[in-house]
Design an enzyme around this catalytic site. Structure first.
Site, mmCIF file in Angstrom:
data_model
loop_
_atom_site.group_PDB
_atom_site.id
_atom_site.type_symbol
_atom_site.label_atom_id
_atom_site.label_comp_id
_atom_site.label_asym_id
_atom_site.label_seq_id
_atom_site.Cartn_x
_atom_site.Cartn_y
_atom_site.Cartn_z
ATOM 1 N N HIS A 56 -2.792 -2.565 -5.785
ATOM 2 C CA HIS A 56 -3.095 -2.201 -4.392
ATOM 3 C C HIS A 56 -4.588 -2.327 -4.157
ATOM 4 C CE1 HIS A 56 -3.413 1.250 -1.218
ATOM 5 N NE2 HIS A 56 -3.511 0.066 -0.662
ATOM 6 N N SER B 16 0.828 -1.216 0.000
ATOM 7 C CA SER B 16 0.000 0.000 0.000
ATOM 8 C C SER B 16 0.861 1.264 0.000
ATOM 9 C CB SER B 16 -0.886 -0.002 1.231
ATOM 10 O OG SER B 16 -0.086 -0.076 2.380
ATOM 11 N N ASN C 231 -3.014 6.884 -0.260
ATOM 12 C CA ASN C 231 -2.388 6.938 1.070
ATOM 13 C C ASN C 231 -1.495 8.155 1.245
ATOM 14 O OD1 ASN C 231 -3.733 4.747 1.967
ATOM 15 N ND2 ASN C 231 -2.066 3.292 1.621
ATOM 16 N N GLU D 168 -5.800 0.314 -7.011
ATOM 17 C CA GLU D 168 -4.752 1.229 -7.487
ATOM 18 C C GLU D 168 -3.746 0.365 -8.238
ATOM 19 O OE1 GLU D 168 -3.555 5.261 -4.956
ATOM 20 O OE2 GLU D 168 -3.140 3.290 -4.086
#
Ligand code: T1G
Length: 692
Positions: free
Chosen positions: A431, A410, A481, A443
């Site tokens: 991801h 991640s 993130n 992702e």
């Protein structure tokens, strides 16, 4: 006359065919052609019945969404439907593919509907922030009853033809040649002199006014999750009008509500997401690349993410091998997967056969060599670079040539992992978001050496698994993130400045997020973020102290909030409030009350600013990609269109000025407006202006 609609006769049956690829959207030219040919068929003495069908992969999948927001052009869909209703000859709709929105409304205007077995029928308008606008809320309940109509319209989810047949929405399922079957059906109607009862006149299945209490209770149950969305409330009002008003007035009421919504910000935002979702997987420079076929998959790691990813493959019909070094961990991981399937089946979400079939597609082993034949391998082990590098080096020696090797990391550097193989071109990031079998976002992280074929394969697999793929570049935390980090830092800062966890969470849920950062942290486990922060040398003043005290959130019944045994309801904890006050005092920070709007701005504007940096760096190709990532991966309210679309609705000049003020207050350089945001604000433009 329109090129998009044609007519032929089969003896005495006129067959009108719409051909407007890719989804036969009912755009202006289609409406013109349809109205013209229906009128001609009705007026033709040699014609005793009419069949309306579509060429290509689907019957009409709705109005043309690209026409919304533009001046309406006559005839409307309603006018076309009323012309069909006025026919004294039976009109049969021959349905296949995805018969949605205005397409289903057109079919509801016909006297009869026949369908191919795999047809999906629905009114998904609510997903575009609108309601059916061509009679769907008035005709559907008359055909299938209010309970089913309400469920279909408020969920926006389609039903399959067999269920539609049982519900009375479809008169016959046609195996084999659909149009031939529809013609035969029409001939039988004529031969049997079956009455042409218009759906608009079929009140027998409609609840009557004294059922309104039941209606209102059901409606309240549906709309309690609307969280600020207007369309569900409007849909209920339109459905209620179907019960309380004569058809024509109900139709008028529906139209008023539809026109109000389609002109509103929420629908504009949701239409933006509709098209951005389709753009996010498009990478112009790999347009011609061929995706590898994936018949077999493997997942390394039987933890929460590994198990969820394996379920995605099994759900999509792809056999998958789960590998874990520890037999116990493996057994536990597969138990969780089986339990998830049993829970879904127990809730009626899966038949027993389907459950067994999916569980049967997943096998487990502790022997990494078992993945040699996989077409794609997804590594989902512990978030530690050393551990992952070792896994990649070993996979490189085992996995067959041409296979894709992906990491579910991640935030770690995909290029570093690729350099641990002899085939960096086959390495990509995929991801997934937790729970991986539920969250729709994927992702897809493109490394510096990822080949176009590998990227195309990852995107195609994402789609096959029912995910929304968004392609991003390599940086710490990728897009989602990386931006989330800004919001987390700010959330902690707001606590020290005077807010309480429930104030911050309340401000974001009031804005439309399903959950605030602190309740989310408690749900995910505060120790997860703590381990990552320690690994990368970052701190969170309050969260770190909570973890040092063993307060990891729901799993320890104490985190930012208190949780009664067996309850997931967060309760404010005076001990945490004291900890916050003490920490602020130690840092010489004077605390004062913060308003909801200020809290929302402090949480969202810095992450929007980071989004501008991400765009400038090319980590995300479009502002819409960032919006799709936040809507499908982080719960950003879809009716606000994602952070970048929302920023445009607020105005970049205002955001720039607020960020300057924040930078002054906090002294944090990351609050300084990003160059791209400065430039657009100065040019009085928005992120949308970057499109194309
Ligand atoms: N209008 C315009 N373009 C559309 C469209 C539509 N309704 N539906 C799809 N497209 C484009 C899409 O952007 C893409 O373009 C291409 O078609 C293929 O779509 C009066 C007011 C039908 C299930 O909400 O859910 O009717 O990217 O990639 O995965 O009450 O498209 O290739 O340039 O999604 O096979 C109601 C919307 C409208 C259905 C097919 N209808 N569409 O999925 O292909 S409102 C909908 C879908 C309405 C009435 C109201 C899906 C699909 P491009 P795709 P797919």
């Amino acid at each position: 006359m329109s090129e998009l609609v044609s007519m032929r006769t089969d003896d005495d049956v006129a067959v009108i065919t719409i051909d407007n690829p890719p989804v036969n959207a009912m755009k202006y030219e289609v409406r013109v052609g349809l109205l013209d040919l229906v009128s001609r068929a009705i007026g033709d003495a040699g014609v005793s019945a009419v069949v309306v069908a579509c060429a290509g992969r689907t019957f009409v999948a709705g109005a043309d969404i690209t026409e919304f927001g533009k001046p309406p052009r006559q005839p409307t869909g309603i006018a076309v439907i009323e012309a069909i209703e006025a026919s004294g000859k039976p009109v049969v709709a021959a349905l296949h593919g995805t018969t949605l929105g205005g397409g289903l409304e057109l079919a509801l205007g016909c006297h009869f509907r026949v369908a191919a077995p795999g047809t999906r029928l629905g009114l998904p308008e609510i997903k575009l922030g609108i309601i059916p606008g061509a009679g769907g809320t008035q005709r559907l309940p008359r055909l299938v009853g209010m309970e089913k109509a309400m469920a279909m319209i408020l969920s926006g989810e389609p039903i399959l033809a067999p269920e539609a047949h049982v519900a009375g929405l479809v008169d016959e399922i046609i195996e084999g040649d659909l149009v031939a079957g529809a013609i035969a059906f029409a001939r039988r109607v004529v031969a049997e002199k079956r009455p042409l009862v218009l759906v608009r006149n079929r009140d027998e299945r409609l609840a009557t006014p004294h059922h309104l209490a039941a209606f209102d209770a059901a409606a309240a149950n549906h709309t309690k999750r609307a969280r600020g969305q207007n369309a569900p409330v409007a849909a209920v009002a339109a459905l209620r009008a179907a019960v309380t008003l004569p058809f024509a007035e109900g139709l008028k009421r529906e139209r008023e509500l539809f026109l109000e919504l389609v002109a509103g910000d929420q629908s504009e935002a949701q239409r933006h997401i509709f098209f951005a979702e389709r753009e996010a997987a498009k990478v112009p420079d790999i347009a011609g690349a061929r995706a590898h076929e994936v018949q077999r998959a493997a997942v390394i790691g039987a933890g929460t993410m590994g198990g969820g990813i394996a379920m995605c493959f099994a759900n999509a019909g792809i056999p998958v091998t789960v590998v874990d070094t520890g037999a116990d961990v493996l057994a536990r991981g597969l138990d969780v997967v089986r339990r998830n399937y049993r829970n879904t089946a127990a809730r009626g979400g899966l038949t027993a056969n389907e459950m067994e079939a999916r569980i049967g597609r997943i096998d487990g082993t502790t022997d990494l060599a078992a993945v040699a034949d996989a077409d794609i391998v997804i590594e989902a082990v512990f978030e530690d670079m050393g551990v992952k590098q070792d896994v990649f080096a070993r996979l490189d020696r085992i996995v067959k040539p041409g296979a894709v090797i992906a990491s579910n990391t991640s935030y770690l550097d995909i290029d570093v992992l690729a350099r641990n193989t002899t085939r960096p071109q086959a390495v990509v990031g995929m991801h997934f978001f937790s729970p991986a079998n539920v969250m729709r976002l994927l992702e897809v992280v493109r490394g510096a050496t990822t080949s176009p074929e590998t990227l195309a394969t990852a995107i195609a697999v994402g789609r096959k698994l029912g995910k929304v793929p968004a392609v991003v570049g390599v940086c710490h935390g990728f897009v989602g993130n990386r931006m989330l980090r800004l919001r987390s830092v700010e959330a902690e800062r707001l606590l020290l400045e005077g807010a309480l966890p429930q104030d911050v969470d309340g401000a974001l849920t009031g804005f439309g997020f399903p959950m605030g950062p602190f309740a989310m942290g408690d749900l995910a486990g505060l120790d997860v973020g703590w381990r990552i922060r320690k690994a990368v040398g970052l701190t969170a003043p309050i969260a770190d102290q909570l973890c040092e005290r063993g307060r990891y959130g729901q799993k320890t019944s104490r985190g930012f909030y208190l949780y009664e045994p067996g309850s997931r309801t967060p309760k404010p904890d005076p001990e945490v409030e004291q900890l916050i006050a003490d920490t602020a005092a130690q840092r010489g920070i004077a605390r004062s009350a913060l308003g909801k709007d200020e809290i929302v701005e402090r949480l969202l504007f810095p992450m929007i600013n980071e989004g501008a940096r991400i765009l400038r760096e090319g980590i995300a190709r479009r502002a819409g990609d960032i919006d799709v990532i936040w809507v499908y991966g982080y719960g950003f309210p879809v009716y606000r269109g994602g952070p970048m679309h929302y920023a445009d609705s607020v105005g970049l000049a205002y955001i720039r000025d607020r960020l300057m003020a924040f930078a002054h207050t906090t002294g944090d350089d990351r609050h300084r407006p990003a160059p791209l945001l400065e430039e657009l604000a100065a040019a009085r433009k928005g992120f949308a202006s970057l499109a194309g």
